[in-house]
Design a protein around this motif. Structure first.
Motif, PDB file in Angstrom:
ATOM      1  N   ALA A  71     -34.873  28.395 -70.263  1.00  0.00           N
ATOM      2  CA  ALA A  71     -34.940  28.721 -71.679  1.00  0.00           C
ATOM      3  C   ALA A  71     -33.611  28.463 -72.375  1.00  0.00           C
ATOM      4  CB  ALA A  71     -35.332  30.190 -71.836  1.00  0.00           C
TER       5      ALA A  71
ATOM      6  N   GLU B 212     -51.189  35.335 -75.712  1.00  0.00           N
ATOM      7  CA  GLU B 212     -50.461  36.493 -75.185  1.00  0.00           C
ATOM      8  C   GLU B 212     -50.199  36.320 -73.694  1.00  0.00           C
ATOM      9  OE1 GLU B 212     -51.602  40.436 -77.674  1.00  0.00           O
ATOM     10  OE2 GLU B 212     -53.233  39.601 -76.473  1.00  0.00           O
TER      11      GLU B 212
ATOM     12  N   THR C  96     -47.528  33.683 -73.036  1.00  0.00           N
ATOM     13  CA  THR C  96     -46.196  34.213 -73.312  1.00  0.00           C
ATOM     14  C   THR C  96     -45.668  35.011 -72.126  1.00  0.00           C
ATOM     15  OG1 THR C  96     -46.625  34.317 -75.701  1.00  0.00           O
ATOM     16  CG2 THR C  96     -44.859  35.706 -74.858  1.00  0.00           C
TER      17      THR C  96
ATOM     18  N   ALA D 129     -44.716  32.752 -69.223  1.00  0.00           N
ATOM     19  CA  ALA D 129     -43.415  32.142 -69.483  1.00  0.00           C
ATOM     20  C   ALA D 129     -42.267  33.121 -69.261  1.00  0.00           C
ATOM     21  CB  ALA D 129     -43.365  31.593 -70.906  1.00  0.00           C
ATOM     22  N   ALA D 130     -42.564  34.413 -69.302  1.00  0.00           N
ATOM     23  CA  ALA D 130     -41.550  35.429 -69.040  1.00  0.00           C
ATOM     24  C   ALA D 130     -41.404  35.717 -67.553  1.00  0.00           C
ATOM     25  CB  ALA D 130     -41.892  36.715 -69.785  1.00  0.00           C
TER      26      ALA D 130
ATOM     27  N   ALA E  38     -44.773  26.377 -72.720  1.00  0.00           N
ATOM     28  CA  ALA E  38     -44.532  27.534 -73.583  1.00  0.00           C
ATOM     29  C   ALA E  38     -43.216  27.413 -74.326  1.00  0.00           C
ATOM     30  CB  ALA E  38     -44.559  28.813 -72.756  1.00  0.00           C
ATOM     31  N   TYR E  39     -42.185  26.909 -73.641  1.00  0.00           N
ATOM     32  CA  TYR E  39     -40.885  26.744 -74.290  1.00  0.00           C
ATOM     33  C   TYR E  39     -40.857  25.495 -75.164  1.00  0.00           C
ATOM     34  CZ  TYR E  39     -38.843  30.616 -71.770  1.00  0.00           C
ATOM     35  OH  TYR E  39     -38.564  31.875 -71.304  1.00  0.00           O
TER      36      TYR E  39
ATOM     37  N   VAL F  86     -42.500  30.299 -77.058  1.00  0.00           N
ATOM     38  CA  VAL F  86     -41.486  31.228 -76.546  1.00  0.00           C
ATOM     39  C   VAL F  86     -40.130  30.575 -76.735  1.00  0.00           C
ATOM     40  CG1 VAL F  86     -40.632  32.452 -74.521  1.00  0.00           C
ATOM     41  CG2 VAL F  86     -43.096  32.159 -74.852  1.00  0.00           C
ATOM     42  N   ARG F  87     -39.154  31.368 -77.117  1.00  0.00           N
ATOM     43  CA  ARG F  87     -37.804  30.856 -77.315  1.00  0.00           C
ATOM     44  C   ARG F  87     -36.843  31.610 -76.427  1.00  0.00           C
ATOM     45  NH1 ARG F  87     -37.053  28.492 -83.112  1.00  0.00           N
ATOM     46  NH2 ARG F  87     -39.205  28.038 -83.652  1.00  0.00           N
TER      47      ARG F  87
ATOM     48  N   ARG G   1     -39.551  36.082 -78.301  1.00  0.00           N
ATOM     49  CA  ARG G   1     -40.801  35.475 -78.737  1.00  0.00           C
ATOM     50  C   ARG G   1     -40.714  34.971 -80.167  1.00  0.00           C
ATOM     51  NH1 ARG G   1     -45.203  39.842 -76.356  1.00  0.00           N
ATOM     52  NH2 ARG G   1     -44.237  40.089 -74.358  1.00  0.00           N
TER      53      ARG G   1
END
Length: 219
Positions: free
Chosen positions: A138, A160, A163, A166-167, A208-209, A214-215, A219
């Motif tokens: 990220a 959701e 996200t 991606a975490a 996702a990134y 997602v940043r 989020r």
């Protein structure tokens, strides 16, 4: 039988990994390679289910081998081997098509489980490295403007779930966060992979990134 290619420039490492893998009757090491070009030749020759690749090899590193295998033999799943849990190049392997990462200090059980998971079409983001690898990924990805069209096929719930993937959350953690069972979470992840036409969970992290969902700073 799961067919494995081992690629590492250190013979002792290959011997050690082979001995661990072949303790179990359902995994067979069908080829070994000491550098990147040899890994590609052996992969073309034996068509393994899984390629275990050292990220640093002579002539072609594991990153480039992963990239070329993804293009030429997309059915071969690649797992990157690292000396340290966090490697400056590991996050790039996600973009190149790697399905997972393992430290060379991995135990027998962890190694064999990893091979089975990846051979079964899942991504392997080992709990000991997942969140730090994703954080590094990220941090290095160029900030993206949200790209709704890339994710247009997803429902709000699937966004959701994506996200949370991606975490670095696993299915049980996603289920707990969204008040659903781990099986339901897994079903959502499988549907997202199908809808977005990516290979596995690791590629969902990339998307996702890169889509801006997602940043690095949240989020």
């Amino acid at each position: 039988m799961i067919r494995v290619l081992l690629a590492d420039d250190q013979q002792l490492v290959r011997v050690g990994l082979r001995s661990l893998l072949e303790l179990d009757g359902d995994i067979e090491v069908v080829a070994e390679a000491a550098d990147g070009p040899e890994a590609l030749r052996e992969a073309a020759r034996v068509a393994p289910d899984v390629a275990l690749l050292d990220i640093r090899m002579p002539h072609l590193d594991g990153l480039e081998v992963t990239r070329r295998l993804a293009a030429a033999q997309p059915d071969v799943r690649t797992v990157i081997l690292t000396t340290f849990e966090i490697d400056a190049y590991v996050f790039e392997a996600l973009r190149s098509g790697a399905s997972g990462f393992l430290a060379k200090t991995v135990s027998h059980d962890e190694l064999c489980r990893a091979v089975r998971v990846v051979a079964g079409g899942e991504a392997l983001l080992s709990p000991s490295v997942t969140r730090r690898v994703i954080a590094e990924f990220a941090r290095r990805v160029e900030p993206a403007e949200p790209s709704p069209e890339r994710l247009a096929a997803l429902t709000d719930r699937e966004r959701e779930v994506l996200t949370l993937v991606a975490a670095g959350l696993n299915n049980a953690e996603i289920g707990a966060a969204l008040a659903m069972s781990p099986l339901t979470a897994k079903t959502h992840v499988t549907r997202i992979i199908t809808k977005l036409a990516v290979r596995d969970r690791a590629q969902l992290v990339v998307l996702a990134y890169e889509s801006g969902l997602v940043r690095a700073n949240g989020r």
